[in-house]
Design a protein around this motif. Structure first.
Motif, PDB file in Angstrom:
ATOM      1  N   ILE A 162      30.751  42.994  42.928  1.00 19.31           N
ATOM      2  CA  ILE A 162      31.777  42.269  43.685  1.00 19.31           C
ATOM      3  C   ILE A 162      31.231  41.780  45.013  1.00 19.31           C
ATOM      4  O   ILE A 162      31.881  40.980  45.707  1.00 19.31           O
ATOM      5  CB  ILE A 162      33.048  43.116  43.914  1.00 19.31           C
ATOM      6  CG1 ILE A 162      32.707  44.422  44.638  1.00 19.31           C
ATOM      7  CG2 ILE A 162      33.763  43.377  42.603  1.00 19.31           C
ATOM      8  CD1 ILE A 162      33.941  45.215  45.082  1.00 19.31           C
ATOM      9  N   GLU A 175      39.039  43.785  51.181  1.00 14.13           N
ATOM     10  CA  GLU A 175      38.999  43.181  49.856  1.00 14.13           C
ATOM     11  C   GLU A 175      39.094  41.656  49.907  1.00 14.13           C
ATOM     12  O   GLU A 175      38.518  40.967  49.067  1.00 14.13           O
ATOM     13  CB  GLU A 175      40.107  43.764  48.975  1.00 14.13           C
ATOM     14  CG  GLU A 175      39.904  45.242  48.651  1.00 14.13           C
ATOM     15  CD  GLU A 175      40.729  45.711  47.464  1.00 14.13           C
ATOM     16  OE1 GLU A 175      41.337  44.859  46.781  1.00 14.13           O
ATOM     17  OE2 GLU A 175      40.754  46.934  47.218  1.00 14.13           O
ATOM     18  N   ASP A 176      39.811  41.130  50.882  1.00 11.74           N
ATOM     19  CA  ASP A 176      39.913  39.663  50.994  1.00 11.74           C
ATOM     20  C   ASP A 176      38.556  39.045  51.298  1.00 11.74           C
ATOM     21  O   ASP A 176      38.186  38.005  50.730  1.00 11.74           O
ATOM     22  CB  ASP A 176      40.928  39.279  52.079  1.00 11.74           C
ATOM     23  CG  ASP A 176      42.358  39.534  51.653  1.00 11.74           C
ATOM     24  OD1 ASP A 176      42.621  39.551  50.436  1.00 11.74           O
ATOM     25  OD2 ASP A 176      43.216  39.734  52.536  1.00 11.74           O
ATOM     26  N   TYR A 179      36.380  39.320  48.224  1.00  7.26           N
ATOM     27  CA  TYR A 179      36.815  38.403  47.178  1.00  7.26           C
ATOM     28  C   TYR A 179      36.396  36.971  47.490  1.00  7.26           C
ATOM     29  O   TYR A 179      35.962  36.239  46.595  1.00  7.26           O
ATOM     30  CB  TYR A 179      38.332  38.457  46.974  1.00  7.26           C
ATOM     31  CG  TYR A 179      38.763  37.455  45.928  1.00  7.26           C
ATOM     32  CD1 TYR A 179      38.578  37.737  44.581  1.00  7.26           C
ATOM     33  CD2 TYR A 179      39.265  36.209  46.295  1.00  7.26           C
ATOM     34  CE1 TYR A 179      38.900  36.792  43.613  1.00  7.26           C
ATOM     35  CE2 TYR A 179      39.592  35.265  45.330  1.00  7.26           C
ATOM     36  CZ  TYR A 179      39.410  35.567  43.988  1.00  7.26           C
ATOM     37  OH  TYR A 179      39.719  34.626  43.040  1.00  7.26           O
ATOM     38  N   ALA A 201      32.742  46.611  39.582  1.00  6.01           N
ATOM     39  CA  ALA A 201      33.721  46.581  40.675  1.00  6.01           C
ATOM     40  C   ALA A 201      33.304  47.402  41.889  1.00  6.01           C
ATOM     41  O   ALA A 201      34.116  48.100  42.512  1.00  6.01           O
ATOM     42  CB  ALA A 201      35.081  47.051  40.160  1.00  6.01           C
ATOM     43  N   MET A 221      36.547  49.035  43.385  1.00  7.59           N
ATOM     44  CA  MET A 221      37.647  48.131  43.744  1.00  7.59           C
ATOM     45  C   MET A 221      38.014  47.237  42.559  1.00  7.59           C
ATOM     46  O   MET A 221      37.761  46.030  42.554  1.00  7.59           O
ATOM     47  CB  MET A 221      37.251  47.274  44.944  1.00  7.59           C
ATOM     48  CG  MET A 221      36.935  48.057  46.200  1.00  7.59           C
ATOM     49  SD  MET A 221      36.484  46.946  47.573  1.00  7.59           S
ATOM     50  CE  MET A 221      36.131  48.124  48.886  1.00  7.59           C
ATOM     51  N   ILE A 224      39.835  43.630  42.766  1.00 13.68           N
ATOM     52  CA  ILE A 224      39.124  42.383  43.043  1.00 13.68           C
ATOM     53  C   ILE A 224      38.773  41.677  41.740  1.00 13.68           C
ATOM     54  O   ILE A 224      38.866  40.446  41.629  1.00 13.68           O
ATOM     55  CB  ILE A 224      37.861  42.664  43.886  1.00 13.68           C
ATOM     56  CG1 ILE A 224      38.263  43.112  45.290  1.00 13.68           C
ATOM     57  CG2 ILE A 224      36.959  41.435  43.945  1.00 13.68           C
ATOM     58  CD1 ILE A 224      37.093  43.435  46.194  1.00 13.68           C
ATOM     59  N   ARG A 227      41.905  40.131  40.348  1.00 16.18           N
ATOM     60  CA  ARG A 227      42.244  38.922  41.103  1.00 16.18           C
ATOM     61  C   ARG A 227      41.365  37.754  40.678  1.00 16.18           C
ATOM     62  O   ARG A 227      41.838  36.607  40.570  1.00 16.18           O
ATOM     63  CB  ARG A 227      42.105  39.191  42.595  1.00 16.18           C
ATOM     64  CG  ARG A 227      42.465  37.995  43.477  1.00 16.18           C
ATOM     65  CD  ARG A 227      42.346  38.355  44.945  1.00 16.18           C
ATOM     66  NE  ARG A 227      42.525  37.181  45.795  1.00 16.18           N
ATOM     67  CZ  ARG A 227      42.373  37.198  47.126  1.00 16.18           C
ATOM     68  NH1 ARG A 227      42.062  38.338  47.749  1.00 16.18           N
ATOM     69  NH2 ARG A 227      42.533  36.082  47.821  1.00 16.18           N
ATOM     70  N   LEU A 228      40.109  38.038  40.419  1.00 11.03           N
ATOM     71  CA  LEU A 228      39.181  36.982  39.992  1.00 11.03           C
ATOM     72  C   LEU A 228      39.676  36.339  38.701  1.00 11.03           C
ATOM     73  O   LEU A 228      39.664  35.110  38.563  1.00 11.03           O
ATOM     74  CB  LEU A 228      37.784  37.579  39.796  1.00 11.03           C
ATOM     75  CG  LEU A 228      36.645  36.590  39.556  1.00 11.03           C
ATOM     76  CD1 LEU A 228      36.353  35.762  40.788  1.00 11.03           C
ATOM     77  CD2 LEU A 228      35.379  37.347  39.121  1.00 11.03           C
TER      78      LEU A 228
END
Length: 383
Positions: A162, A175-176, A179, A201, A221, A224, A227-228
């Motif tokens: 990630i 995390e933002d 990402y 992850a 995580m 993430i 979200r991807l």
């Protein structure tokens, strides 16, 4: 003749562009010193549907900097047998020319379902001195050039983390931020025809941590990765990292293409004998470990003869994947001790060693169906 060869090469490139990677609801990760051709043969007996990855092969092992083959067709590193055509070759490297030539060589001589580019290995030997593996995530444009060259000859996927940092002190739980960087990498690379990303992850730490510590110290995580997939719905995203059971596969792959298991598949392969039924809805191909051992023993006998050369015997290599078949069950210790005691016995074939070792495993364990816990009397277990 030259014209015919050019036409043939063009046809192969066209076929590669049209070919698709196999469905990857469940896969076994590429692992050095573990996922060799013998382990993959054993696991294929357990599961017809799983996607299996080779150990990483460095592209420069196969071809030189001009793209010329170093060792003919590269059989030592590339030869394999998978009648299900669901084995992926993982290559390591950072030169588009070399990676493209290595992919062409592999696909011309060996039947792989696709090729994967390693952008996730955090080893200092790979990501540091080698300047590939996880270090490549810092240069999405270079990765895009690499996969473009590879994609001319095969369907291509990318395995990555990630994110990537230099040291432990650089780790972040933002995390933002992580990402955003990952999304930029995926967006850039996917433009060159890559539609599948296998994402561990965790962040990769390039220095100060061993590969083993890199699988434990950085925080996992999985959100993430989810979200991807949600923000790149046209891509196929497979999650990896802390996937250590069939239940984990089912839970972590929700909303994704699938999940990839690592060392747990080597530590207790029989646990995954239910994968075809529970993950793919297909029949499990093997009914018991007795049947599995019989099939694998026949393979060992054949491989021991066919792969021996110049004083080299593959006996240890073919026996190694079977050592953990009874992990956690009665007879596991006796089975391994017997293999260790008999592996140099010239009167026995490699398959004969396995058959002799199996005599020390209780029948209830040998005959238990996939997913069934054998009940063994105490005296039988002690024997």
């Amino acid at each position: 003749m030259r014209t015919a060869l050019i036409i043939m090469a063009a046809a192969l490139r066209g076929a590669a562009a049209l070919a698709k990677l196999p469905l990857e609801r469940f896969s076994v990760a590429p692992m050095m010193d573990y996922t060799d051709r013998h382990f993959r043969h054993l696991f294929r007996l357990l599961s017809r549907e799983s996607v299996l990855y080779t150990e990483m092969v460095t592209a420069n092992t196969l071809v030189d900097d001009t793209g010329a083959p170093r060792h003919g067709s590269g059989d030592r590193w590339l030869a394999h047998d998978d009648h299900e055509d669901k084995t992926i070759l993982q290559l390591g490297g950072s030169s588009p020319k070399v990676l493209g030539a290595a992919t062409e060589l592999a696909m011309a001589h060996h039947s792989y379902a696709g090729v994967n580019l390693n952008c996730g290995c955090p080893s200092e030997r790979v990501a540091g001195a080698g300047c590939f593996g996880a270090a490549l995530m810092r240069d999405p444009d270079q990765v895009a050039s690499c996969v473009k060259a590879m994609h001319r000859h095969a369907p291509v996927s990318v395995k990555c983390r990630i994110g990537v940092v230099d040291s432990v002190r650089d780790l972040s739980d933002d995390e933002d931020e992580l990402y955003t960087s990952l999304a930029r990498f995926v967006e850039t690379v996917s433009r060159e025809g890559v539609s599948r990303f296998i994402v561990h992850a965790r962040v990769a730490v390039l220095s100060g941590l061993s590969p083993d510590a890199n699988r434990k110290v950085p925080q996992i995580m999985p959100g993430i990765v989810q979200r991807l997939q949600s923000e790149f719905p046209a891509l196929e995203i497979v999650t990896n990292g802390e996937v250590n059971s069939v239940d984990d596969v089912l839970a972590r792959s929700t909303g994704l293409q699938g999940a990839m298991v690592g060392r747990d598949a080597c530590r207790r392969p029989w646990h995954y004998a239910v994968v075809d039924e529970e993950v793919f809805g297909a029949a499990n191909p093997v009914k018991s470990r007795r049947a599995l051992l019989d099939a694998y023993a026949h393979y060992c006998d054949r491989a021991e003869v066919e792969l021996a050369h110049d004083g080299y015997s593959p006996r240890r290599a073919v026996l190694k994947p079977a050592l953990t078949l009874f992990h956690g069950d009665a007879g596991a210790g006796a089975f391994k001790r017997t293999i260790d005691a008999l592996h140099k016995d010239a009167s026995l074939s490699a398959g004969g060693v396995l058959r002799a070792a199996a005599e020390h495993v209780p029948g209830a364990v040998l005959d238990a169906a996939p997913g069934e816990r054998a009940v063994v009397r105490r005296e039988a277990a002690a024997a």
